[in-house]
Design a protein around this motif. Structure first.
Motif, PDB file in Angstrom:
ATOM      1  N   THR A 115      15.366  32.326  -6.726  1.00 19.30           N
ATOM      2  CA  THR A 115      16.262  31.191  -6.490  1.00 19.30           C
ATOM      3  C   THR A 115      15.486  29.897  -6.235  1.00 19.30           C
ATOM      4  O   THR A 115      16.101  28.875  -5.930  1.00 19.30           O
TER       5      THR A 115
ATOM      6  N   SER B  41      13.667  26.364  -6.485  1.00 21.26           N
ATOM      7  CA  SER B  41      13.978  25.183  -7.299  1.00 21.26           C
ATOM      8  C   SER B  41      12.741  24.747  -8.062  1.00 21.26           C
ATOM      9  O   SER B  41      11.611  25.150  -7.739  1.00 21.26           O
ATOM     10  N   ASP B  42      12.943  23.881  -9.054  1.00 20.64           N
ATOM     11  CA  ASP B  42      11.803  23.422  -9.843  1.00 20.64           C
ATOM     12  C   ASP B  42      10.856  22.576  -8.990  1.00 20.64           C
ATOM     13  O   ASP B  42       9.632  22.647  -9.151  1.00 20.64           O
ATOM     14  N   SER B  43      11.399  21.780  -8.055  1.00 18.52           N
ATOM     15  CA  SER B  43      10.524  20.957  -7.221  1.00 18.52           C
ATOM     16  C   SER B  43       9.725  21.807  -6.239  1.00 18.52           C
ATOM     17  O   SER B  43       8.584  21.476  -5.903  1.00 18.52           O
TER      18      SER B  43
ATOM     19  N   LYS C 244      15.966  30.275 -12.962  1.00 17.50           N
ATOM     20  CA  LYS C 244      16.693  29.291 -13.763  1.00 17.50           C
ATOM     21  C   LYS C 244      15.820  28.833 -14.925  1.00 17.50           C
ATOM     22  O   LYS C 244      14.604  28.680 -14.784  1.00 17.50           O
TER      23      LYS C 244
ATOM     24  N   ASN D  48      15.451  25.962 -16.388  1.00 12.50           N
ATOM     25  CA  ASN D  48      14.696  24.723 -16.192  1.00 12.50           C
ATOM     26  C   ASN D  48      13.494  24.945 -15.269  1.00 12.50           C
ATOM     27  O   ASN D  48      12.471  24.263 -15.381  1.00 12.50           O
ATOM     28  N   VAL D  49      13.596  25.922 -14.353  1.00 12.24           N
ATOM     29  CA  VAL D  49      12.479  26.244 -13.470  1.00 12.24           C
ATOM     30  C   VAL D  49      11.339  26.866 -14.274  1.00 12.24           C
ATOM     31  O   VAL D  49      10.161  26.521 -14.096  1.00 12.24           O
TER      32      VAL D  49
END
Length: 511
Positions: free
Chosen positions: A276, A278-280, A311, A313-314
């Motif tokens: 889970t 995030s990309d950041s 995800k 994009n991740v």
């Protein structure tokens, strides 16, 4: 009256000199701080006032202006407290200003005048190599960390008044000295070992090849087949960090968290973020970007379990660090680059239920569901992973066997021997440490093929429809397998094994 003292700031993992200018005018008492200070820096005056008074020192009166130069770079964190306080004491005549010319001061002040540890001390100590100052005063908790590079004389202090005493008389206390080699001589006990893994000999072989050449690997298998167990034991077969790698790794962690109780990090990092994430959080971010998981895994391992569950994009933001070994994060205020040269280990099920192709369980997924599940990982991402290996269910006979399999120590010796070959091979290029880092020029020079190998590779590329990137990955893996055999040239058996490790390329119809 204007005084000058010196501190340091960070841009990524690189330090830059900060000049703290203090001006006092006899006027109505007011305080101004300029030079793009962030909130923690702006709030420092109340801490400075209390710390100076609690230390029995004189606080100057009148209008005070403090400037942090260069004024066009944002200043973040509480590490400027000590230099700001020393500037105030200098204009009040309590510190010999000429002695400040050769000193960099870093530390957060408490209200009682004591110093708390600060983040990012090691990158500053490394940056002192390029500073004109040759003395560094830091909180005592950071003194060992600061003394590791050995580019300057380091003093650790517990209180503001001690820092004043050292600035005025450096002979009052000797600088900190440490033996860096002691961190490498003490080898911590490892809780995991490959001897605990039953069966999966071919997977252990693939992991050995990955460790020997620094290759990325993805394991595909049903639940309970041992993918996570194997991944967690992977660091035990990696070669030890060199001093240069240990400094780089510790510098990143120094920015990320307080490592004053750890000293030098000599074990390769193993990062395992949840799917889970995030990309950041994965690549780094924030208003002033901080390192993410890919940078914290620098010189170590990034393990992504349940690979397709991340995800999309991740996963796609991993492309740049996998290709370049670094990640650049751009924000409105600044753009920073962090190192991110890690080995990626990914684990995934072959389908949503996990049992596609498993002879012991019936798969409940339709062709469309399997296609959708596998397509979460893009072709370009798979091309950047050198080794794809299937991890089947372990049989009862293997689980109940009495004999232990090969230990991590035994495998690591072979890995180290192969890495030593690569170190000699790339000795003229400091940017390349193992076969996985080779560029087109190095591949052309060190991965020559005879006629038999060229024909074999041609057939494989034609039938599997491999990309140019997959072609180079096969050559790199074949070179590593040859190094494990201490062979000067790549043979057909080495190339065949490397081609075998492109398992997901044989499932292109599902991607």
């Amino acid at each position: 009256m204007v005084s000058r003292c010196y501190s340091a700031g960070l841009r990524g993992i690189h330090a830059y000199e900060v000049t703290v200018e203090t001006r006092m005018d006899p006027s109505t008492p007011k305080y101004f701080i300029v030079g793009l200070p962030e909130k923690a820096v702006k709030e420092s005056f109340s801490r400075l006032l209390s710390a100076i008074k609690s230390s029995g020192l004189h606080m100057p009166g009148g209008k005070i202006i403090q400037n942090l130069a260069p004024a066009d770079i944002p200043k973040e964190g509480s590490g400027f407290d000590l230099s700001l306080a020393m500037g105030l004491l200098a204009v009040s005549g309590m510190v010999n200003e000429s002695m400040l010319e050769d000193t960099v001061l870093i530390g957060e002040l408490a209200l009682d005048g004591s110093l708390r540890p600060s983040r990012g001390i090691l990158p500053v100590a490394i940056g002192m190599k390029h500073f004109r100052q040759k003395r560094l005063i830091v909180p005592s908790a950071n003194a060992v960390e600061a003394a590791m590079p050995g580019y300057c004389s380091v003093w650790g202090v517990d209180k503001l008044c001690d820092a004043v005493q050292i600035v005025n008389d450096p002979a009052w206390r000797p600088p900190v000295t440490i033996d860096v080699d002691q961190y490498f001589r003490v080898r911590e006990a490892v809780g995991h070992d490959f001897s605990e893994v039953r069966g999966q000999a071919h997977v252990k072989r693939a992991l050995e090849v990955a460790a020997a050449g620094g290759h990325n690997i993805v394991m595909i298998g049903p639940p309970g087949s041992g993918k996570s167990m194997l991944a967690k034991r992977f660091p035990t077969i990696l070669p030890d960090l060199t001093l240069e790698e240990a400094m780089e790794t510790t510098a990143i962690y120094s920015i990320y968290e307080d490592i004053s109780d750890q000293g030098l990090i000599t074990r390769r990092p193993f990062r395992s973020p949840h799917h889970t994430v995030s990309d950041s959080a994965l690549v780094g971010g924030g208003r002033i970007p901080r390192p993410g998981e890919v940078s914290l895994a620098h010189n170590g391992v990034l393990f992504l379990d349940e690979f397709p569950e991340f995800k999309k994009n991740v996963l796609e933001v991993l492309r740049q660090p996998l290709e370049d070994g670094q990640v650049t994060i751009s924000r409105a205020l600044t753009s920073l680059t962090y190192p991110a040269k890690f080995m990626l280990i990914a684990a995934m099920n072959p389908c949503p239920c996990g049992y596609s192709g498993d002879p012991q369980h019936e798969c409940s997924c339709s062709y469309g569901q399997i296609q959708h599940y596998l397509s979460r990982i893009s072709g370009p991402m798979l091309d950047r992973i050198d080794i794809h290996i299937e991890v089947p269910t372990v049989s009862y006979e293997e689980l109940s066997g009495r004999e232990d399999s090969e230990s991590s120590e035994s495998i690591r010796k072979r890995v180290e021997a192969a890495r030593n070959i690569q170190t000699r091979r790339f000795s003229s290029n400091p940017r390349i440490h193992c076969n996985a880092h080779m560029g087109p020029r190095e591949i052309k020079r060190h991965c020559t093929l005879n006629e038999e190998c060229r024909q074999l590779l041609k057939i494989a590329l034609t039938r599997l429809g491999l990309s140019a990137r997959a072609y180079t990955r096969i050559l790199k893996v074949a070179r590593t397998i040859a190094d494990l055999d201490t062979a000067a040239e790549i043979s057909a058996s080495h190339l065949s094994e490397a081609i075998h490790y492109r398992n997901l390329d044989r499932r292109r119809d599902l991607l």
